[in-house]
Design an enzyme around this catalytic site. Structure first.
Site, PDB file in Angstrom:
ATOM      1  N   ASP A  49      19.259 -63.898  26.096  1.00 37.14           N
ATOM      2  CA  ASP A  49      19.288 -65.357  26.194  1.00 37.14           C
ATOM      3  C   ASP A  49      20.686 -65.890  26.464  1.00 37.14           C
ATOM      4  O   ASP A  49      21.661 -65.502  25.804  1.00 37.14           O
ATOM      5  CB  ASP A  49      18.743 -65.989  24.916  1.00 37.14           C
TER       6      ASP A  49
ATOM      7  N   HIS B 273      14.866 -59.033  26.619  1.00 34.51           N
ATOM      8  CA  HIS B 273      13.447 -59.284  26.407  1.00 34.51           C
ATOM      9  C   HIS B 273      12.856 -59.992  27.613  1.00 34.51           C
ATOM     10  O   HIS B 273      13.568 -60.492  28.489  1.00 34.51           O
ATOM     11  CB  HIS B 273      13.222 -60.114  25.132  1.00 34.51           C
TER      12      HIS B 273
ATOM     13  N   HIS C 293      16.039 -60.284  30.209  1.00 38.45           N
ATOM     14  CA  HIS C 293      17.278 -61.052  30.021  1.00 38.45           C
ATOM     15  C   HIS C 293      17.680 -61.044  28.554  1.00 38.45           C
ATOM     16  O   HIS C 293      16.855 -60.808  27.658  1.00 38.45           O
ATOM     17  CB  HIS C 293      17.107 -62.495  30.497  1.00 38.45           C
TER      18      HIS C 293
ATOM     19  N   ARG D 288      12.238 -71.827  19.535  1.00 35.36           N
ATOM     20  CA  ARG D 288      13.340 -70.881  19.346  1.00 35.36           C
ATOM     21  C   ARG D 288      14.545 -71.595  18.761  1.00 35.36           C
ATOM     22  O   ARG D 288      14.901 -72.695  19.190  1.00 35.36           O
ATOM     23  CB  ARG D 288      13.734 -70.241  20.683  1.00 35.36           C
TER      24      ARG D 288
END
Length: 379
Positions: A201, A348, A199, A364
Protein backbone atom coordinates in the site's frame (compact mmCIF):
# COMPACT_ATOMS: atom_id res chain seq x y z
CA UNK A 1 -8.26 13.38 15.23
CA UNK A 2 -8.90 14.85 11.80
CA UNK A 3 -6.23 17.11 10.28
CA UNK A 4 -6.56 20.75 11.23
CA UNK A 5 -7.23 23.68 8.90
CA UNK A 6 -8.68 21.46 6.17
CA UNK A 7 -11.71 22.26 4.08
CA UNK A 8 -14.19 19.40 4.48
CA UNK A 9 -16.93 20.22 1.99
CA UNK A 10 -18.19 16.93 0.56
CA UNK A 11 -19.27 16.38 -3.01
CA UNK A 12 -22.63 14.66 -3.66
CA UNK A 13 -22.72 10.88 -3.98
CA UNK A 14 -21.86 10.04 -7.56
CA UNK A 15 -23.76 7.69 -9.79
CA UNK A 16 -21.68 4.61 -10.46
CA UNK A 17 -19.14 5.12 -13.24
CA UNK A 18 -19.49 2.55 -16.04
CA UNK A 19 -17.44 3.91 -18.92
CA UNK A 20 -14.00 2.64 -19.85
CA UNK A 21 -11.34 5.01 -18.58
CA UNK A 22 -8.49 6.01 -20.85
CA UNK A 23 -5.46 6.83 -18.73
CA UNK A 24 -2.64 9.14 -19.66
CA UNK A 25 0.41 7.81 -21.46
CA UNK A 26 2.46 7.61 -18.26
CA UNK A 27 -0.10 5.44 -16.47
CA UNK A 28 2.34 2.54 -16.60
CA UNK A 29 1.20 -0.83 -15.26
CA UNK A 30 -1.13 0.65 -12.66
CA UNK A 31 -4.48 -1.17 -12.48
CA UNK A 32 -7.45 0.88 -11.26
CA UNK A 33 -10.62 -1.02 -10.40
CA UNK A 34 -11.97 1.20 -7.62
CA UNK A 35 -15.34 2.77 -8.41
CA UNK A 36 -15.77 6.48 -7.63
CA UNK A 37 -19.46 6.32 -6.90
CA UNK A 38 -22.43 4.12 -6.08
CA UNK A 39 -26.19 3.90 -6.35
CA UNK A 40 -27.39 5.70 -3.24
CA UNK A 41 -30.72 3.89 -3.01
CA UNK A 42 -29.10 0.48 -3.41
CA UNK A 43 -26.71 1.17 -0.54
CA UNK A 44 -29.02 2.96 1.86
CA UNK A 45 -32.27 1.09 1.25
CA UNK A 46 -31.50 -2.00 -0.81
CA UNK A 47 -32.64 -2.59 -4.37
CA UNK A 48 -33.36 -5.40 -6.86
CA UNK A 49 -33.09 -8.12 -4.24
CA UNK A 50 -29.97 -6.68 -2.60
CA UNK A 51 -30.15 -5.72 1.07
CA UNK A 52 -29.06 -2.30 2.34
CA UNK A 53 -25.48 -1.77 3.48
CA UNK A 54 -24.96 -3.08 7.01
CA UNK A 55 -22.75 -0.16 7.97
CA UNK A 56 -24.18 2.98 6.40
CA UNK A 57 -21.85 5.11 8.56
CA UNK A 58 -19.01 3.66 6.47
CA UNK A 59 -20.44 4.51 3.06
CA UNK A 60 -17.84 6.49 1.08
CA UNK A 61 -17.87 10.17 0.29
CA UNK A 62 -15.50 11.96 -2.05
CA UNK A 63 -14.83 15.46 -0.81
CA UNK A 64 -12.85 18.35 -2.25
CA UNK A 65 -10.43 18.40 0.68
CA UNK A 66 -6.87 19.41 -0.10
CA UNK A 67 -3.97 18.41 2.11
CA UNK A 68 -0.42 19.70 2.32
CA UNK A 69 2.49 17.36 1.51
CA UNK A 70 3.26 14.84 4.22
CA UNK A 71 6.13 15.74 6.51
CA UNK A 72 8.64 13.32 7.96
CA UNK A 73 8.19 12.16 11.52
CA UNK A 74 10.01 9.93 13.98
CA UNK A 75 8.49 6.48 14.28
CA UNK A 76 9.23 3.80 16.86
CA UNK A 77 7.67 0.42 16.22
CA UNK A 78 5.81 -0.83 19.30
CA UNK A 79 6.86 -4.36 18.43
CA UNK A 80 10.23 -3.44 19.94
CA UNK A 81 8.51 -3.21 23.33
CA UNK A 82 6.62 -6.51 23.09
CA UNK A 83 6.87 -9.61 25.26
CA UNK A 84 7.79 -12.32 22.70
CA UNK A 85 5.78 -14.89 24.65
CA UNK A 86 2.58 -12.97 23.74
CA UNK A 87 0.80 -13.49 27.09
CA UNK A 88 -1.98 -10.97 26.39
CA UNK A 89 -2.39 -11.50 22.67
CA UNK A 90 -2.35 -15.29 22.80
CA UNK A 91 -3.60 -16.36 26.26
CA UNK A 92 -4.78 -19.88 27.05
CA UNK A 93 -7.92 -20.80 25.15
CA UNK A 94 -7.12 -18.88 21.98
CA UNK A 95 -7.42 -20.90 18.78
CA UNK A 96 -4.48 -20.44 16.39
CA UNK A 97 -4.48 -21.84 12.86
CA UNK A 98 -1.52 -21.26 10.56
CA UNK A 99 -2.58 -20.84 6.95
CA UNK A 100 0.87 -21.70 5.60
CA UNK A 101 4.26 -22.36 7.20
CA UNK A 102 5.71 -18.94 6.33
CA UNK A 103 2.76 -16.53 6.15
CA UNK A 104 -0.74 -16.23 7.46
CA UNK A 105 -2.46 -17.09 10.74
CA UNK A 106 -6.11 -17.19 11.78
CA UNK A 107 -6.92 -16.45 15.43
CA UNK A 108 -10.17 -16.83 17.35
CA UNK A 109 -10.80 -16.15 21.02
CA UNK A 110 -9.18 -12.74 21.51
CA UNK A 111 -10.90 -9.37 21.04
CA UNK A 112 -8.57 -6.81 19.46
CA UNK A 113 -10.50 -3.83 20.79
CA UNK A 114 -9.97 -5.03 24.38
CA UNK A 115 -6.17 -5.31 24.21
CA UNK A 116 -4.10 -3.21 26.58
CA UNK A 117 -1.12 -1.27 25.28
CA UNK A 118 1.05 -4.26 26.15
CA UNK A 119 -1.25 -6.45 24.06
CA UNK A 120 -1.05 -4.01 21.17
CA UNK A 121 2.74 -4.12 21.36
CA UNK A 122 2.53 -7.90 21.12
CA UNK A 123 0.16 -7.56 18.18
CA UNK A 124 2.68 -5.42 16.30
CA UNK A 125 5.44 -7.95 16.84
CA UNK A 126 3.33 -11.02 16.10
CA UNK A 127 2.06 -9.54 12.84
CA UNK A 128 5.64 -8.66 11.84
CA UNK A 129 6.58 -12.31 12.38
CA UNK A 130 3.56 -13.96 10.73
CA UNK A 131 3.15 -11.17 8.13
CA UNK A 132 -0.67 -11.37 7.96
CA UNK A 133 -3.10 -12.39 10.69
CA UNK A 134 -6.88 -12.78 10.35
CA UNK A 135 -8.79 -12.26 13.60
CA UNK A 136 -12.27 -13.76 13.59
CA UNK A 137 -15.37 -12.75 15.60
CA UNK A 138 -14.28 -9.14 16.11
CA UNK A 139 -16.38 -6.13 17.14
CA UNK A 140 -14.15 -3.66 15.29
CA UNK A 141 -16.73 -2.60 12.72
CA UNK A 142 -19.23 -1.88 15.49
CA UNK A 143 -16.97 0.56 17.30
CA UNK A 144 -17.53 4.28 16.77
CA UNK A 145 -15.28 5.21 13.86
CA UNK A 146 -13.40 7.65 16.10
CA UNK A 147 -12.52 4.80 18.48
CA UNK A 148 -11.32 2.58 15.65
CA UNK A 149 -9.06 5.41 14.50
CA UNK A 150 -7.70 5.97 18.01
CA UNK A 151 -6.85 2.28 18.10
CA UNK A 152 -5.00 2.44 14.80
CA UNK A 153 -3.23 5.65 15.81
CA UNK A 154 -1.42 3.75 18.56
CA UNK A 155 0.70 2.09 15.85
CA UNK A 156 1.76 5.28 14.05
CA UNK A 157 0.58 8.39 12.25
CA UNK A 158 -2.52 7.49 10.27
CA UNK A 159 -2.29 7.78 6.52
CA UNK A 160 -4.90 9.70 4.53
CA UNK A 161 -5.27 8.22 1.08
CA UNK A 162 -5.04 10.78 -1.74
CA UNK A 163 -7.86 9.40 -3.91
CA UNK A 164 -10.12 6.90 -2.16
CA UNK A 165 -13.56 7.37 -0.66
CA UNK A 166 -13.83 7.84 3.10
CA UNK A 167 -16.67 8.03 5.65
CA UNK A 168 -17.98 11.55 6.10
CA UNK A 169 -15.67 13.38 8.53
CA UNK A 170 -13.10 10.57 8.82
CA UNK A 171 -10.57 10.93 5.99
CA UNK A 172 -8.10 8.57 7.72
CA UNK A 173 -10.35 5.62 6.83
CA UNK A 174 -9.65 4.22 3.37
CA UNK A 175 -12.77 2.48 2.05
CA UNK A 176 -12.76 -0.46 -0.30
CA UNK A 177 -16.31 -0.39 -1.62
CA UNK A 178 -18.06 -2.00 -4.56
CA UNK A 179 -21.78 -1.40 -4.13
CA UNK A 180 -24.68 -3.76 -4.67
CA UNK A 181 -25.28 -4.27 -8.39
CA UNK A 182 -22.05 -2.50 -9.33
CA UNK A 183 -20.92 -3.34 -12.88
CA UNK A 184 -17.82 -1.15 -13.19
CA UNK A 185 -15.56 -4.21 -13.31
CA UNK A 186 -17.17 -5.19 -16.62
CA UNK A 187 -15.45 -2.26 -18.34
CA UNK A 188 -12.14 -3.18 -16.73
CA UNK A 189 -12.29 -6.75 -18.03
CA UNK A 190 -12.94 -5.53 -21.56
CA UNK A 191 -9.25 -4.61 -21.73
CA UNK A 192 -7.69 -6.75 -18.94
CA UNK A 193 -7.57 -10.49 -18.32
CA UNK A 194 -7.05 -10.43 -14.55
CA UNK A 195 -7.82 -8.27 -11.54
CA UNK A 196 -4.66 -9.42 -9.72
CA UNK A 197 -2.55 -6.36 -8.94
CA UNK A 198 0.24 -7.07 -6.45
CA UNK A 199 1.26 -4.07 -4.37
CA UNK A 200 2.35 -2.78 -1.00
CA UNK A 201 0.00 0.00 0.00
CA UNK A 202 1.05 3.50 -1.05
CA UNK A 203 4.71 2.51 -1.26
CA UNK A 204 5.28 5.82 -3.04
CA UNK A 205 5.02 7.68 0.25
CA UNK A 206 8.25 8.74 1.93
CA UNK A 207 7.18 6.74 5.00
CA UNK A 208 4.77 4.04 3.82
CA UNK A 209 2.48 2.21 6.25
CA UNK A 210 3.60 -0.62 8.51
CA UNK A 211 0.95 -2.23 10.74
CA UNK A 212 -2.28 -2.09 8.74
CA UNK A 213 -5.86 -3.03 9.62
CA UNK A 214 -8.58 -4.07 7.16
CA UNK A 215 -11.99 -5.08 8.44
CA UNK A 216 -15.04 -6.37 6.70
CA UNK A 217 -18.36 -4.56 6.58
CA UNK A 218 -20.17 -6.44 3.80
CA UNK A 219 -18.88 -9.39 1.81
CA UNK A 220 -20.18 -11.51 -1.11
CA UNK A 221 -21.27 -15.04 -0.26
CA UNK A 222 -18.19 -16.23 -2.12
CA UNK A 223 -15.37 -14.40 -3.86
CA UNK A 224 -13.52 -11.19 -3.15
CA UNK A 225 -10.69 -12.91 -1.27
CA UNK A 226 -7.34 -11.18 -0.68
CA UNK A 227 -3.97 -12.67 -1.66
CA UNK A 228 -0.83 -11.95 0.39
CA UNK A 229 2.82 -12.65 -0.45
CA UNK A 230 5.68 -12.93 2.04
CA UNK A 231 8.40 -10.68 0.64
CA UNK A 232 10.86 -11.82 3.32
CA UNK A 233 10.59 -15.38 2.06
CA UNK A 234 10.77 -14.09 -1.51
CA UNK A 235 14.12 -12.52 -0.62
CA UNK A 236 15.31 -15.65 1.20
CA UNK A 237 14.63 -17.82 -1.87
CA UNK A 238 17.20 -15.92 -3.91
CA UNK A 239 20.79 -17.11 -4.18
CA UNK A 240 23.34 -15.32 -1.98
CA UNK A 241 25.00 -13.85 -5.05
CA UNK A 242 21.74 -12.43 -6.33
CA UNK A 243 20.82 -11.10 -2.89
CA UNK A 244 24.16 -9.34 -2.69
CA UNK A 245 23.61 -7.78 -6.11
CA UNK A 246 20.29 -6.30 -4.99
CA UNK A 247 21.75 -4.70 -1.87
CA UNK A 248 22.56 -1.05 -2.36
CA UNK A 249 20.05 -0.66 -5.19
CA UNK A 250 17.22 1.83 -4.84
CA UNK A 251 14.02 2.12 -6.84
CA UNK A 252 11.56 4.91 -7.44
CA UNK A 253 7.94 4.49 -6.33
CA UNK A 254 5.39 6.77 -7.99
CA UNK A 255 1.94 7.97 -6.89
CA UNK A 256 1.42 9.87 -10.14
CA UNK A 257 -0.37 7.09 -11.99
CA UNK A 258 -2.86 6.51 -9.18
CA UNK A 259 -3.74 10.21 -9.12
CA UNK A 260 -3.95 10.29 -12.92
CA UNK A 261 -6.41 7.37 -12.81
CA UNK A 262 -8.58 9.21 -10.28
CA UNK A 263 -8.48 12.44 -12.25
CA UNK A 264 -9.36 10.61 -15.47
CA UNK A 265 -12.56 9.35 -13.81
CA UNK A 266 -13.40 12.68 -12.19
CA UNK A 267 -12.41 11.34 -8.79
CA UNK A 268 -10.84 12.94 -5.75
CA UNK A 269 -7.27 14.18 -5.52
CA UNK A 270 -6.60 15.23 -1.94
CA UNK A 271 -2.84 15.59 -2.17
CA UNK A 272 -0.49 16.11 -5.08
CA UNK A 273 1.34 12.89 -5.98
CA UNK A 274 4.91 12.18 -4.95
CA UNK A 275 7.77 9.98 -6.12
CA UNK A 276 10.04 8.45 -3.48
CA UNK A 277 13.20 6.37 -3.60
CA UNK A 278 13.37 3.26 -1.42
CA UNK A 279 15.88 0.42 -1.09
CA UNK A 280 14.99 -2.66 -3.11
CA UNK A 281 15.85 -4.70 -0.02
CA UNK A 282 14.53 -3.19 3.20
CA UNK A 283 15.04 -4.32 6.79
CA UNK A 284 12.30 -4.70 9.36
CA UNK A 285 13.13 -2.72 12.54
CA UNK A 286 11.75 -5.38 14.92
CA UNK A 287 12.59 -8.75 13.37
CA UNK A 288 15.72 -7.66 11.50
CA UNK A 289 14.46 -9.63 8.50
CA UNK A 290 15.26 -8.45 4.99
CA UNK A 291 12.45 -8.21 2.46
CA UNK A 292 12.09 -7.35 -1.19
CA UNK A 293 10.43 -3.97 -1.46
CA UNK A 294 9.21 -3.58 -5.03
CA UNK A 295 5.77 -3.93 -6.56
CA UNK A 296 4.41 -3.48 -10.08
CA UNK A 297 1.67 -1.07 -9.06
CA UNK A 298 3.95 1.69 -7.81
CA UNK A 299 7.64 0.84 -8.46
CA UNK A 300 8.87 2.43 -11.67
CA UNK A 301 12.63 2.08 -12.17
CA UNK A 302 15.93 1.27 -10.51
CA UNK A 303 17.96 4.36 -9.76
CA UNK A 304 21.10 4.56 -11.89
CA UNK A 305 20.02 1.82 -14.31
CA UNK A 306 19.04 2.39 -17.92
CA UNK A 307 15.36 1.72 -18.53
CA UNK A 308 15.87 -1.59 -20.35
CA UNK A 309 18.18 -2.82 -17.57
CA UNK A 310 15.74 -1.75 -14.90
CA UNK A 311 12.78 -3.35 -16.65
CA UNK A 312 14.50 -6.73 -16.92
CA UNK A 313 15.47 -6.90 -13.25
CA UNK A 314 12.17 -5.57 -11.93
CA UNK A 315 10.18 -7.97 -14.12
CA UNK A 316 12.13 -10.89 -12.67
CA UNK A 317 11.37 -9.72 -9.13
CA UNK A 318 7.68 -9.11 -9.89
CA UNK A 319 7.33 -12.54 -11.49
CA UNK A 320 9.24 -14.18 -8.64
CA UNK A 321 6.79 -12.72 -6.10
CA UNK A 322 3.66 -13.33 -8.19
CA UNK A 323 4.51 -16.96 -9.00
CA UNK A 324 5.59 -17.77 -5.45
CA UNK A 325 2.46 -19.63 -4.42
CA UNK A 326 4.57 -21.49 -1.85
CA UNK A 327 5.13 -18.26 0.09
CA UNK A 328 1.65 -16.80 -0.36
CA UNK A 329 -1.58 -16.99 1.64
CA UNK A 330 -5.19 -16.43 0.61
CA UNK A 331 -7.52 -14.84 3.15
CA UNK A 332 -11.21 -15.64 2.80
CA UNK A 333 -13.37 -12.93 4.24
CA UNK A 334 -16.19 -13.67 6.65
CA UNK A 335 -18.36 -11.49 8.85
CA UNK A 336 -16.60 -9.85 11.80
CA UNK A 337 -13.11 -10.48 10.42
CA UNK A 338 -10.21 -8.08 10.92
CA UNK A 339 -7.04 -8.73 8.95
CA UNK A 340 -3.83 -7.16 10.24
CA UNK A 341 -0.71 -7.24 8.10
CA UNK A 342 2.72 -5.68 8.02
CA UNK A 343 2.83 -3.63 4.85
CA UNK A 344 6.63 -3.38 4.98
CA UNK A 345 7.27 -7.06 4.37
CA UNK A 346 4.25 -8.17 2.33
CA UNK A 347 2.47 -7.44 -0.88
CA UNK A 348 -1.17 -8.20 -1.56
CA UNK A 349 -3.93 -8.13 -4.15
CA UNK A 350 -7.69 -8.05 -3.91
CA UNK A 351 -9.62 -10.33 -6.26
CA UNK A 352 -12.60 -9.12 -8.27
CA UNK A 353 -13.88 -12.58 -9.15
CA UNK A 354 -17.57 -12.65 -8.14
CA UNK A 355 -20.36 -11.98 -10.62
CA UNK A 356 -23.34 -11.98 -8.28
CA UNK A 357 -23.45 -8.19 -7.95
CA UNK A 358 -23.24 -8.54 -4.19
CA UNK A 359 -21.65 -5.75 -2.19
CA UNK A 360 -18.01 -5.87 -1.08
CA UNK A 361 -17.30 -3.22 1.55
CA UNK A 362 -14.22 -2.98 3.77
CA UNK A 363 -12.45 -0.30 5.80
CA UNK A 364 -8.69 0.11 6.10
CA UNK A 365 -6.71 1.96 8.75
CA UNK A 366 -3.01 2.26 7.94
CA UNK A 367 -0.38 3.52 10.37
CA UNK A 368 2.67 5.02 8.68
CA UNK A 369 6.02 3.62 9.76
CA UNK A 370 9.68 4.51 9.51
CA UNK A 371 11.59 5.64 6.45
CA UNK A 372 12.54 2.37 4.68
CA UNK A 373 16.15 1.44 5.45
CA UNK A 374 18.60 -1.27 4.51
CA UNK A 375 21.18 -3.09 6.61
CA UNK A 376 24.40 -4.55 5.14
CA UNK A 377 24.32 -7.81 3.25
CA UNK A 378 25.42 -10.93 5.11
CA UNK A 379 25.87 -14.21 3.26
Amino acid sequence: MAPSAVETTTLPVREAETSTVKLTSNSGPYKELAPIGYEKKAEEEGIDGFSAAKYKNYLPTWGNERYAPLERFEHRDHGLDADPEYPELLPAGVTITELTPTIGTEISGVQLSKLSDAGKNQLARYVAERKVVAFRDQDFADLPISEALDYGRYFGRLHIHPTSGAPQGFPEVHLVHRGAGDKTADAFFQTRTSSVAWHSDVSYENQPPGTTFLYILDVPETGGDTLFANQVEAYNRLSPGFQERLHGLRATHSGIEQVDASRAKGGAVRREPVISEHPIVRTHPVTGEKALYVNPQFTRNIVGYKQEESDVLLKFLYDHIAYGADFQARVKWAEKTVVVWDNRVTSHSALVDWKSGQRRHLARIAAQAELPFETPFKA
